[in-house]
Design a protein around this motif. Structure first.
Motif, PDB file in Angstrom:
ATOM      1  N   THR A 113       5.907   5.618  -8.008  1.00 12.34           N
ATOM      2  CA  THR A 113       6.043   6.469  -9.199  1.00 12.34           C
ATOM      3  C   THR A 113       6.604   7.855  -8.874  1.00 12.34           C
ATOM      4  OG1 THR A 113       3.673   6.990  -9.010  1.00 12.34           O
ATOM      5  CG2 THR A 113       4.312   5.243 -10.548  1.00 12.34           C
ATOM      6  N   ALA A 172      -1.405  -3.447  -7.704  1.00 14.89           N
ATOM      7  CA  ALA A 172      -1.201  -3.446  -6.256  1.00 14.89           C
ATOM      8  C   ALA A 172      -2.276  -2.680  -5.513  1.00 14.89           C
ATOM      9  CB  ALA A 172       0.176  -2.842  -5.929  1.00 14.89           C
ATOM     10  N   ASN A 173      -2.983  -1.801  -6.206  1.00  9.31           N
ATOM     11  CA  ASN A 173      -4.048  -1.036  -5.565  1.00  9.31           C
ATOM     12  C   ASN A 173      -5.159  -1.938  -5.037  1.00  9.31           C
ATOM     13  OD1 ASN A 173      -4.172   1.653  -4.921  1.00  9.31           O
ATOM     14  ND2 ASN A 173      -5.590   2.187  -6.548  1.00  9.31           N
ATOM     15  N   TYR A 197       6.043   0.452 -14.039  1.00  8.06           N
ATOM     16  CA  TYR A 197       5.730   0.938 -12.702  1.00  8.06           C
ATOM     17  C   TYR A 197       4.240   1.249 -12.535  1.00  8.06           C
ATOM     18  CZ  TYR A 197      10.800   1.326 -12.453  1.00  8.06           C
ATOM     19  OH  TYR A 197      12.137   1.039 -12.479  1.00  8.06           O
ATOM     20  N   ARG A 249      -0.997  10.258  -4.350  1.00  3.50           N
ATOM     21  CA  ARG A 249       0.062   9.969  -5.327  1.00  3.50           C
ATOM     22  C   ARG A 249       0.112  11.055  -6.406  1.00  3.50           C
ATOM     23  NH1 ARG A 249      -1.460   5.246  -6.339  1.00  3.50           N
ATOM     24  NH2 ARG A 249      -2.629   5.541  -8.266  1.00  3.50           N
ATOM     25  N   THR A 266       2.386   1.808  -3.436  1.00  8.00           N
ATOM     26  CA  THR A 266       1.495   2.374  -4.458  1.00  8.00           C
ATOM     27  C   THR A 266       1.472   3.895  -4.414  1.00  8.00           C
ATOM     28  OG1 THR A 266      -0.422   2.208  -2.972  1.00  8.00           O
ATOM     29  CG2 THR A 266      -0.001   0.340  -4.434  1.00  8.00           C
ATOM     30  N   VAL A 307       1.447  -0.382  -9.907  1.00  2.70           N
ATOM     31  CA  VAL A 307       0.570   0.438  -9.069  1.00  2.70           C
ATOM     32  C   VAL A 307      -0.896   0.066  -9.295  1.00  2.70           C
ATOM     33  CG1 VAL A 307      -0.266   2.790  -8.701  1.00  2.70           C
ATOM     34  CG2 VAL A 307       2.188   2.357  -8.880  1.00  2.70           C
ATOM     35  N   LYS A 333      -4.647   7.289  -4.270  1.00  6.64           N
ATOM     36  CA  LYS A 333      -4.404   7.760  -5.632  1.00  6.64           C
ATOM     37  C   LYS A 333      -4.264   9.283  -5.673  1.00  6.64           C
ATOM     38  CE  LYS A 333      -6.509   7.778 -10.234  1.00  6.64           C
ATOM     39  NZ  LYS A 333      -5.534   6.960 -10.948  1.00  6.64           N
ATOM     40  N   GLU A 359      -2.460   7.318 -15.403  1.00  8.25           N
ATOM     41  CA  GLU A 359      -3.405   7.343 -14.283  1.00  8.25           C
ATOM     42  C   GLU A 359      -4.834   7.503 -14.803  1.00  8.25           C
ATOM     43  OE1 GLU A 359      -3.048   6.917 -11.108  1.00  8.25           O
ATOM     44  OE2 GLU A 359      -0.978   7.333 -10.540  1.00  8.25           O
ATOM     45  N   GLY A 419      -8.482   3.337  -1.628  1.00  7.74           N
ATOM     46  CA  GLY A 419      -7.706   3.237  -2.854  1.00  7.74           C
ATOM     47  C   GLY A 419      -7.654   4.562  -3.603  1.00  7.74           C
ATOM     48  N   THR A 445       0.829  -1.208   0.000  1.00  5.81           N
ATOM     49  CA  THR A 445       0.000   0.000   0.000  1.00  5.81           C
ATOM     50  C   THR A 445       0.860   1.254   0.000  1.00  5.81           C
ATOM     51  OG1 THR A 445      -1.791  -1.153   1.164  1.00  5.81           O
ATOM     52  CG2 THR A 445      -1.797   1.254   1.246  1.00  5.81           C
TER      53      THR A 445
END
Length: 454
Positions: A303, A394-395, A387, A411, A299, A391, A408, A341, A404, A296
């Motif tokens: 990046t 793995a989310n 990568y 990130r 994630t 992500v 995001k 994304e 989640g 977690t």
């Protein structure tokens, strides 16, 4: 005269006229008015078509039709106690409770000469089977799950906790929706301050209708700050998870027509837990929790760290020199990550609306197009694709959908600050993320990181 103060009259025609005035009996095909003669007296049933157990009602009416004028009791209470062989029966002398029961699916019987109405609760609601939730599965746990009928959900909890301290407090919210909401808790373990706070908040919501069901209730319970996306509640569709939380002293909130329950109080550590952590041996469960927590965190930071090192390649040790982007960068790495994304979210939305028979072939096509062809065309570099693929996958290691997207957003914030201000932006972004978690407050007012139950 207002509905709350209107009393049931001994004259049945006045009662029928009032019901027809309040409810659209003539206009709505599903509100049934059934006139009959019971024991030589005019009588009338009001009920909602589709909510009634026909076999039970047939037996009740068959018993009532056999009554003679000499057998008719003096009061409706006596009639319900001695002549109607059914379990769930009550009497009402005010129309407020009668109207509520009719709209809830309860059959209400008016008999001429009686100053109260007999409510026969032989309703049944359309419901699906209690199958295992699609998004909250367990490898070794039970295979049942909550449904949209609140009575079934409370029964699933009662089946697991056979303790006299287990309390199911039913409340009604909404002037028009009149949604049933239930608080489930153990009286000897619950935090009384939190319980009193929730009851007080529910009593203040009586004028609000739960338009979007559970989501509206969550917004009324806690006015979240828009700039902090971390969830304030834990949701689950698993009865075993809800029962375990109740045994720990927490409060579970069930809302009618919702297949998931809300759990309070909660923390970030509760939200990232799942049922598999408890169904395996201690060592395995600890490993699962640690691995999920590490993934977690990755994630969020993977990046942005990649972007930071690509902006400062001199920081990379020789042993990790292979992570450098060797191919030509046609589009800045930040915009590549941002486009991916958005593309991943687009694929998620497309998957939700794709027919099940087409989901597999379309997923293969999307994977090929988004993978090899997009790299060959020069839009993306292979390292960026790698990568972002990690992500995206793995989310799903943590089950909470809201968490989640909160990660995001963090990130994206970290990526933007890193692209604009290099390592200073990365450091500021990390501080913002830590503060968003540490200073986040739940409904109980306690910290997001440390929740005391008692």
């Amino acid at each position: 005269m207002e509905e709350q103060s209107m009393k049931v009259s001994k004259i049945i025609q006045e009662n029928i006229a009032y019901i027809n005035e309040v409810l659209p009996v003539k206009e709505s095909f599903d509100i049934i008015e059934r006139d009959m003669i019971i024991g030589g007296r005019e009588s009338c049933f009001f009920f909602i078509d589709g909510f009634m157990k026909d076999e039970v009602m047939s037996k009740v009416m068959d018993t009532l039709f056999k009554l003679t004028p000499e057998q008719m009791p003096k009061t409706s209470t006596e009639l319900s106690r001695t002549m109607i062989s059914y379990v769930e029966i009550d009497t009402f002398s005010e129309f407020d409770g009668i109207i509520k029961n009719i709209l809830s699916g309860v059959a209400c019987l008016f008999v001429d000469g009686y100053e109260s109405c007999i409510a026969i609760d032989c309703r049944t609601y359309p419901a699906r089977s209690v199958d295992e939730p699609a998004q909250d599965k367990s490898l070794r746990g039970s295979r049942d799950g909550f449904v949209e009928t609140i009575v079934f959900n409370t029964a699933l909890i009662r089946r697991r906790i056979r303790d006299p301290h287990l309390t199911m407090k039913m409340m009604e919210i909404g002037k028009s929706s009149r949604t049933d909401v239930t608080l489930c808790y153990m009286t000897d373990r619950v935090n009384q301050d939190l319980l009193n706070l929730l009851i007080q908040k529910f009593e203040q919501m009586r004028e609000h209708d739960l338009k979007m069901n559970q989501q509206t209730l969550a917004e009324l319970l806690f006015k979240r700050k828009w700039y902090n996306p971390f969830p304030k509640f834990k949701y689950t569709e698993r009865p075993d998870t809800a029962a375990a939380c109740i045994m720990e002293g927490k409060i579970v909130i069930l809302v009618d027509n919702s297949p998931s329950v809300m759990i309070l109080p909660t923390s970030i550590f509760d939200i990232i837990e799942e049922a598999n952590d408890y169904y395996f041996p201690t060592l395995t469960g600890i490993y699962l929790k640690i691995s999920r927590s590490i993934i977690t965190i990755m994630t969020v930071f993977l990046t942005p760290l990649f972007l930071l090192f690509m902006q400062n390649p001199e920081w990379i040790p020789d042993v990790f020199d292979f992570v450098l982007v060797r191919n030509t960068i046609n589009i800045p790495l930040y915009f590549q990550l941002l486009l991916l994304e958005l593309a991943i979210d687009g694929l998620r939305l497309a998957a939700l609306n794709t027919p099940s028979m087409l989901s597999t072939p379309l997923s293969v096509i999307a994977g090929i197009v988004m993978g090899e062809f997009s790299v060959q065309s020069g839009w993306f570099n292979s390292e960026v694709m790698l990568y972002m693929a990690f992500v995206a996958v793995a989310n799903y290691t943590q089950p909470n959908f809201e968490l989640g997207y909160a990660l995001k957003f963090m990130r994206l914030l970290l990526l933007t600050l890193t692209a604009l201000f290099n390592w200073i932006g990365f450091a500021v972004g990390c501080i913002i993320i830590v503060c968003s978690v540490c200073f986040n407050r739940t409904v109980s007012g306690r910290s997001y990181l440390n929740i005391r139950l008692n």
